[in-house]
Design a protein around this motif. Structure first.
Motif, PDB file in Angstrom:
ATOM      1  N   PRO A   1       0.969  -1.259   0.039  1.00  0.00           N
ATOM      2  CA  PRO A   1       0.001   0.009   0.191  1.00  0.00           C
ATOM      3  C   PRO A   1       0.735   1.306  -0.026  1.00  0.00           C
ATOM      4  CG  PRO A   1      -0.996  -1.551   1.540  1.00  0.00           C
ATOM      5  CD  PRO A   1       0.269  -1.992   1.013  1.00  0.00           C
ATOM      6  N   SER A   2       1.986   1.239   0.934  1.00  0.00           N
ATOM      7  CA  SER A   2       2.786   2.568   0.847  1.00  0.00           C
ATOM      8  C   SER A   2       3.371   2.637  -0.494  1.00  0.00           C
ATOM      9  CB  SER A   2       3.766   2.218   2.064  1.00  0.00           C
ATOM     10  OG  SER A   2       5.002   1.395   1.421  1.00  0.00           O
ATOM     11  N   LEU A   3       4.027   1.731  -1.175  1.00  0.00           N
ATOM     12  CA  LEU A   3       4.401   1.842  -2.555  1.00  0.00           C
ATOM     13  C   LEU A   3       3.223   2.461  -3.541  1.00  0.00           C
ATOM     14  CD1 LEU A   3       6.672   1.679  -4.417  1.00  0.00           C
ATOM     15  CD2 LEU A   3       6.294  -0.701  -4.954  1.00  0.00           C
ATOM     16  N   ARG A   4       2.201   1.971  -3.443  1.00  0.00           N
ATOM     17  CA  ARG A   4       1.069   2.451  -4.176  1.00  0.00           C
ATOM     18  C   ARG A   4       0.763   4.029  -4.293  1.00  0.00           C
ATOM     19  NH1 ARG A   4      -1.922  -1.684  -6.881  1.00  0.00           N
ATOM     20  NH2 ARG A   4      -1.903  -3.693  -5.921  1.00  0.00           N
ATOM     21  N   GLU A   5       0.871   4.327  -2.862  1.00  0.00           N
ATOM     22  CA  GLU A   5       0.808   5.553  -2.761  1.00  0.00           C
ATOM     23  C   GLU A   5       2.235   6.448  -3.024  1.00  0.00           C
ATOM     24  OE1 GLU A   5       0.744   5.914   1.603  1.00  0.00           O
ATOM     25  OE2 GLU A   5      -1.290   5.194   1.815  1.00  0.00           O
ATOM     26  N   SER A   6       3.333   5.786  -3.056  1.00  0.00           N
ATOM     27  CA  SER A   6       4.545   6.377  -3.679  1.00  0.00           C
ATOM     28  C   SER A   6       4.155   6.786  -5.197  1.00  0.00           C
ATOM     29  CB  SER A   6       5.781   5.645  -3.570  1.00  0.00           C
ATOM     30  OG  SER A   6       6.050   5.703  -2.371  1.00  0.00           O
ATOM     31  N   LEU A   7       3.549   5.635  -5.962  1.00  0.00           N
ATOM     32  CA  LEU A   7       3.489   5.784  -7.287  1.00  0.00           C
ATOM     33  C   LEU A   7       2.298   6.908  -7.720  1.00  0.00           C
ATOM     34  CD1 LEU A   7       2.927   1.810  -8.321  1.00  0.00           C
ATOM     35  CD2 LEU A   7       4.917   3.636  -8.592  1.00  0.00           C
ATOM     36  N   ALA A   8       1.491   7.027  -6.757  1.00  0.00           N
ATOM     37  CA  ALA A   8       0.494   8.112  -7.213  1.00  0.00           C
ATOM     38  C   ALA A   8       1.392   9.524  -6.949  1.00  0.00           C
ATOM     39  CB  ALA A   8      -0.605   7.848  -6.049  1.00  0.00           C
ATOM     40  N   ARG A   9       2.070   9.749  -5.889  1.00  0.00           N
ATOM     41  CA  ARG A   9       2.741  10.924  -5.882  1.00  0.00           C
ATOM     42  C   ARG A   9       3.780  11.199  -7.017  1.00  0.00           C
ATOM     43  NH1 ARG A   9       2.465   9.459  -0.012  1.00  0.00           N
ATOM     44  NH2 ARG A   9       4.567   8.038  -0.437  1.00  0.00           N
TER      45      ARG A   9
END
Length: 267
Positions: free
Chosen positions: A77-85
């Motif tokens: 989930p944290s990597l998905r947030e990184s991708l969004a940023r």
């Protein structure tokens, strides 16, 4: 697997300063960008990439998972947030930022989650950062030989880490050097200064050229466009055997970064 030999780092750069640095780097021809969750600049990097107009498949983007996200239910989930940023569907490389021994999450759990992120297509390659020999071997044991693309470690003419780099090379793991200029300390070194004069180069180019010639990848950062341009010229510098031997003698275990609770027992 391949890691670009030359990229731009973004440590300690945030906001418009980070956007401008990455924009300048991309305009100058850089195509690899290194960031991290803890740098708090992934959105800035994403802004610069989006504005560049460069096709995503022409770029190599690296980010690093922060210690708070090492658990199995947090890493992906944290990597998905990184991708969004970052405004991208995937990154090219994702690293575990620090081993953080004793943080309560077993390394096997973290590495398994990282491998899952790769299986999901969120990252093309996986690796580690600031790992010693023993921990790198543990990571290999979890994800398999050939899966660890790089270990990003502090390296400079003052900290040459020969035992660790020899192990990584034997394992087929690319060495990525960060802090290759030792927070600028090597820029005043008289030995490096003499080599620079001999080649008509800058001391920064000599230090970066040394790392490149040893087969390491480098990710220097700068807020100054002229320094970003100058650093790139290190790729064309050819140091001779005498130069390399002189730099080898500068080793003094001059480590600049070893945060308590995050760093391993160094080799």
């Amino acid at each position: 697997m391949s890691i670009p030999s030359f990229g731009v780092g973004t440590f300690r750069l945030t906001g418009q300063v980070a956007v401008d640095s990455v924009r300048n780097a991309l305009e100058l021809g850089y195509r690899a960008i290194d960031t991290a969750q803890i740098y708090k600049n992934e959105a800035d990097v994403g802004t610069a990439i989006a504005a560049s107009g460069i096709a995503r498949d022409q770029l190599f983007v690296t980010t690093k998972i922060w210690t708070a996200n090492y658990a199995a239910d947090k890493l992906v989930p944290s990597l998905r947030e990184s991708l969004a940023r970052l405004r991208t569907d995937y990154v090219d490389l994702t690293l575990i930022h620090w081993p953080a021994p004793g943080n309560g999450v077993p390394l096997a759990e973290t590495m398994t989650a990282l491998a899952q992120a790769k299986a999901l297509g969120l990252t093309r390659q996986i690796g580690v950062s600031n790992f010693n020999i023993a921990l790198t071997q543990q990571a290999i044991d979890v994800v398999g030989k050939g899966e660890i693309a790089t270990n990003q470690i502090e390296l400079s003419p003052y900290l040459q880490n020969r035992k660790l780099t020899a192990f990584l090379e034997a394992q087929g793991i690319t060495v990525t050097s960060y802090m290759t200029l030792a927070y600028g300390k090597v820029l005043q070194d008289p030995v490096l200064g003499e080599i620079a004069r001999k080649h008509g180069a800058t001391v920064a180019q000599v230090a970066l050229g040394w790392a490149l010639q040893l087969g390491y990848a480098v990710i220097p950062s700068s807020t100054r466009r002229e320094n970003l341009a100058s650093n790139l010229l290190a790729r064309d510098l050819k140091l001779d055997a005498d130069d390399m031997a002189a730099i080898a003698r500068l080793e003094r275990n001059g480590r600049e970064v070893s945060p308590e609770g995050l760093a391993p027992v160094w080799d």
